[in-house]
Design a protein around this motif. Sequence first.
Motif, PDB file in Angstrom:
ATOM      1  N   ALA A  78      -3.660   8.216   3.709  1.00  0.00           N
ATOM      2  CA  ALA A  78      -3.178   7.828   5.060  1.00  0.00           C
ATOM      3  C   ALA A  78      -2.057   6.895   5.039  1.00  0.00           C
ATOM      4  N   ALA A  79      -1.022   7.264   5.823  1.00  0.00           N
ATOM      5  CA  ALA A  79       0.217   6.491   5.750  1.00  0.00           C
ATOM      6  C   ALA A  79       0.152   5.104   6.197  1.00  0.00           C
ATOM      7  N   ILE A  80       0.809   4.105   5.416  1.00  0.00           N
ATOM      8  CA  ILE A  80       0.373   2.660   5.619  1.00  0.00           C
ATOM      9  C   ILE A  80       1.759   2.255   5.414  1.00  0.00           C
ATOM     10  N   LEU A 137      -2.424  -3.995 -10.176  1.00  0.00           N
ATOM     11  CA  LEU A 137      -1.201  -4.067  -9.257  1.00  0.00           C
ATOM     12  C   LEU A 137      -0.465  -5.034  -9.239  1.00  0.00           C
ATOM     13  N   GLY A 138      -1.014  -6.177  -9.183  1.00  0.00           N
ATOM     14  CA  GLY A 138      -0.117  -7.253  -9.191  1.00  0.00           C
ATOM     15  C   GLY A 138       0.072  -7.830  -7.823  1.00  0.00           C
ATOM     16  N   LEU A 139      -0.807  -7.320  -6.837  1.00  0.00           N
ATOM     17  CA  LEU A 139      -0.753  -7.785  -5.508  1.00  0.00           C
ATOM     18  C   LEU A 139      -1.618  -8.923  -5.152  1.00  0.00           C
ATOM     19  N   SER A 140      -2.590  -9.047  -5.884  1.00  0.00           N
ATOM     20  CA  SER A 140      -3.577 -10.378  -5.542  1.00  0.00           C
ATOM     21  C   SER A 140      -4.256 -10.718  -6.976  1.00  0.00           C
ATOM     22  N   GLN A 141      -4.721 -11.769  -6.977  1.00  0.00           N
ATOM     23  CA  GLN A 141      -5.595 -12.195  -8.020  1.00  0.00           C
ATOM     24  C   GLN A 141      -6.751 -11.289  -8.336  1.00  0.00           C
ATOM     25  N   PHE A 142      -7.606 -11.124  -7.057  1.00  0.00           N
ATOM     26  CA  PHE A 142      -8.707 -10.371  -7.623  1.00  0.00           C
ATOM     27  C   PHE A 142      -8.445  -8.899  -6.764  1.00  0.00           C
ATOM     28  N   GLU A 143      -8.396  -8.028  -7.483  1.00  0.00           N
ATOM     29  CA  GLU A 143      -7.906  -6.893  -7.084  1.00  0.00           C
ATOM     30  C   GLU A 143      -9.119  -5.621  -7.096  1.00  0.00           C
ATOM     31  N   ASN A 144      -9.406  -4.979  -6.220  1.00  0.00           N
ATOM     32  CA  ASN A 144     -10.332  -3.757  -6.147  1.00  0.00           C
ATOM     33  C   ASN A 144     -10.158  -3.000  -5.004  1.00  0.00           C
ATOM     34  N   PHE A 145      -9.168  -2.406  -4.831  1.00  0.00           N
ATOM     35  CA  PHE A 145      -8.644  -1.970  -3.762  1.00  0.00           C
ATOM     36  C   PHE A 145      -8.913  -0.426  -3.713  1.00  0.00           C
ATOM     37  N   ILE A 146      -9.109   0.035  -2.374  1.00  0.00           N
ATOM     38  CA  ILE A 146      -9.341   1.477  -1.877  1.00  0.00           C
ATOM     39  C   ILE A 146      -7.930   2.069  -1.681  1.00  0.00           C
ATOM     40  N   GLN A 147      -7.583   3.107  -2.648  1.00  0.00           N
ATOM     41  CA  GLN A 147      -6.193   3.746  -2.435  1.00  0.00           C
ATOM     42  C   GLN A 147      -6.490   5.072  -1.556  1.00  0.00           C
ATOM     43  N   GLU A 173       4.979   6.462   0.739  1.00  0.00           N
ATOM     44  CA  GLU A 173       4.860   7.648  -0.325  1.00  0.00           C
ATOM     45  C   GLU A 173       3.551   8.403  -0.495  1.00  0.00           C
ATOM     46  N   GLY A 174       2.660   7.944   0.329  1.00  0.00           N
ATOM     47  CA  GLY A 174       1.388   8.515   0.440  1.00  0.00           C
ATOM     48  C   GLY A 174       0.487   7.760  -0.730  1.00  0.00           C
ATOM     49  N   ILE A 175       0.863   6.351  -0.977  1.00  0.00           N
ATOM     50  CA  ILE A 175      -0.168   5.678  -1.843  1.00  0.00           C
ATOM     51  C   ILE A 175      -0.204   4.549  -1.251  1.00  0.00           C
ATOM     52  N   GLY A 176      -1.347   4.169  -0.479  1.00  0.00           N
ATOM     53  CA  GLY A 176      -1.533   3.016   0.293  1.00  0.00           C
ATOM     54  C   GLY A 176      -2.717   2.218  -0.193  1.00  0.00           C
ATOM     55  N   PHE A 177      -2.879   0.978   0.078  1.00  0.00           N
ATOM     56  CA  PHE A 177      -4.031   0.342  -0.588  1.00  0.00           C
ATOM     57  C   PHE A 177      -4.688  -0.568   0.654  1.00  0.00           C
ATOM     58  N   ALA A 178      -6.237  -0.579   0.486  1.00  0.00           N
ATOM     59  CA  ALA A 178      -6.856  -1.528   1.589  1.00  0.00           C
ATOM     60  C   ALA A 178      -7.713  -2.229   0.634  1.00  0.00           C
ATOM     61  N   ILE A 179      -8.108  -3.386   1.114  1.00  0.00           N
ATOM     62  CA  ILE A 179      -9.241  -4.239   0.501  1.00  0.00           C
ATOM     63  C   ILE A 179     -10.618  -3.861   1.078  1.00  0.00           C
ATOM     64  N   ALA A 234      -1.338  -2.812   1.623  1.00  0.00           N
ATOM     65  CA  ALA A 234      -0.129  -2.789   0.958  1.00  0.00           C
ATOM     66  C   ALA A 234       0.146  -0.981   0.827  1.00  0.00           C
ATOM     67  N   PHE A 235       1.461  -0.752   0.242  1.00  0.00           N
ATOM     68  CA  PHE A 235       1.990   0.612   0.343  1.00  0.00           C
ATOM     69  C   PHE A 235       2.922   0.613  -0.899  1.00  0.00           C
ATOM     70  N   PHE A 236       2.829   1.602  -1.980  1.00  0.00           N
ATOM     71  CA  PHE A 236       3.538   1.708  -2.988  1.00  0.00           C
ATOM     72  C   PHE A 236       4.789   2.606  -2.536  1.00  0.00           C
ATOM     73  N   SER A 237       5.985   2.032  -2.791  1.00  0.00           N
ATOM     74  CA  SER A 237       7.162   2.767  -2.566  1.00  0.00           C
ATOM     75  C   SER A 237       8.377   1.957  -3.410  1.00  0.00           C
ATOM     76  N   ARG A 238       9.246   3.141  -3.510  1.00  0.00           N
ATOM     77  CA  ARG A 238      10.304   2.594  -4.136  1.00  0.00           C
ATOM     78  C   ARG A 238      11.658   2.537  -3.229  1.00  0.00           C
ATOM     79  N   ARG A 239      11.017   2.816  -1.975  1.00  0.00           N
ATOM     80  CA  ARG A 239      12.074   2.433  -0.858  1.00  0.00           C
ATOM     81  C   ARG A 239      11.316   1.801   0.232  1.00  0.00           C
ATOM     82  N   LEU A 240      11.852   1.639   1.479  1.00  0.00           N
ATOM     83  CA  LEU A 240      11.046   0.749   2.525  1.00  0.00           C
ATOM     84  C   LEU A 240      10.354   2.148   3.415  1.00  0.00           C
ATOM     85  N   ASP A 241       9.603   3.037   2.777  1.00  0.00           N
ATOM     86  CA  ASP A 241       8.909   3.839   3.586  1.00  0.00           C
ATOM     87  C   ASP A 241       7.637   4.347   2.686  1.00  0.00           C
TER      88      ASP A 241
END
Length: 354
Positions: A196-198, A183-193, A229-235, A220-227
């Motif tokens: 739940a709104a983040i 996802l390009g969010l951090s070097q070591f990625e193994n996220f829970i998707q 879209e139902g795709i959030g990530f947790a470590i 983090a959350f995935f969005s094309r805008r600053l809100d």
Amino acid sequence: MGSARHTLSFLLQSAVAGLAVAFVAVLLFPDLLPEGHPLRGGQSAPASYASAVAATAPAVVTLVGRPAVPAGFAERQAPGSLGSGVVMNGEGFVITNHHVIAGTEDLEVVLVDGRRAPARLVGTDPDTDVALLRIELPDLPSIRVGRSDQLEVGDVVLAIGNPFSIGQTVTQGIVSGTGRGQLGLSQFENFIQTDAAINVGNSGGALVNARGELVGINTAFFSRRLDSEGIGFAIPINLVRGVMEDLLEYGRVIRGWLGVGTQTLTPDQARALGLAEPYGIILTTVQPGSPADRAGLRPNDVITHVNDQPVVVWQDALRSIAAMRPGTRVTLSGSRRGQGFRVEAEVAERPSRL
């Protein structure tokens, strides 16, 4: 003979009638069935998650601070909300995201009960986006830690934090996926998707299961805008615990390192190289003097196995090596210009800044 047939017919009719009555009773009163019976359907689902929230929400805090002022500049901004954090235990250790507190000063933690305390940075790990703080207050709430490796897609989860600085908020959803990377969010990625709104301000907050156990740190959350879209990530909390233990014991996270740059081998590249297996990673760079260099590895080598385990994408190899302690001997096998090879390298400690 006729009497026997009549008796048998009567018994069969009685049995069918009894089954019909039992079927109707189950439909009307499913609670009559034993717990866990598949015909109970959704009857076991809780009508409320209030108990899970009550057990966890007091330990979710708001972080307040201001951007650090460069030397020579006198103007300072007023403190503002940075994001969320989680009090891990009564000793005052607070987990949050590295990106929440990076480049800030005058950090404070604000509890749900209104108390606040200055926060000291114990350590941070940008490679996983985890930071560890400590505060000193009496009677601190703590949170029960669960097992992120036991999460399954479809499990109910709750995200708790302070989005948009409006106050502590709880959102509910399910686990949408596990092991998310690339996802390009951090070097070591193994996220829970999760769905739940983040939102902005939730970073560093808690992702908990329906039993009120901490299973992840919202990041983090995935969005094309600053809100959202139902795709959030947790470590995953299993990863967070390992980072926290290293930060407490060593002041840094110790990871294995070979000193190579890699990219995932495509099936077309594998066929062009004549490989028997359509997977592996290509070494794009080998740092001079690194463990890989000393082992004889070269750019354009293809690694297909680490300790005889297949390597499908470069993130798999990165995590596998990073999990090894410095001094560990690791066997790498693959192909060089169409010829198979097998070498052994001694893992070194990954430099703190790469």
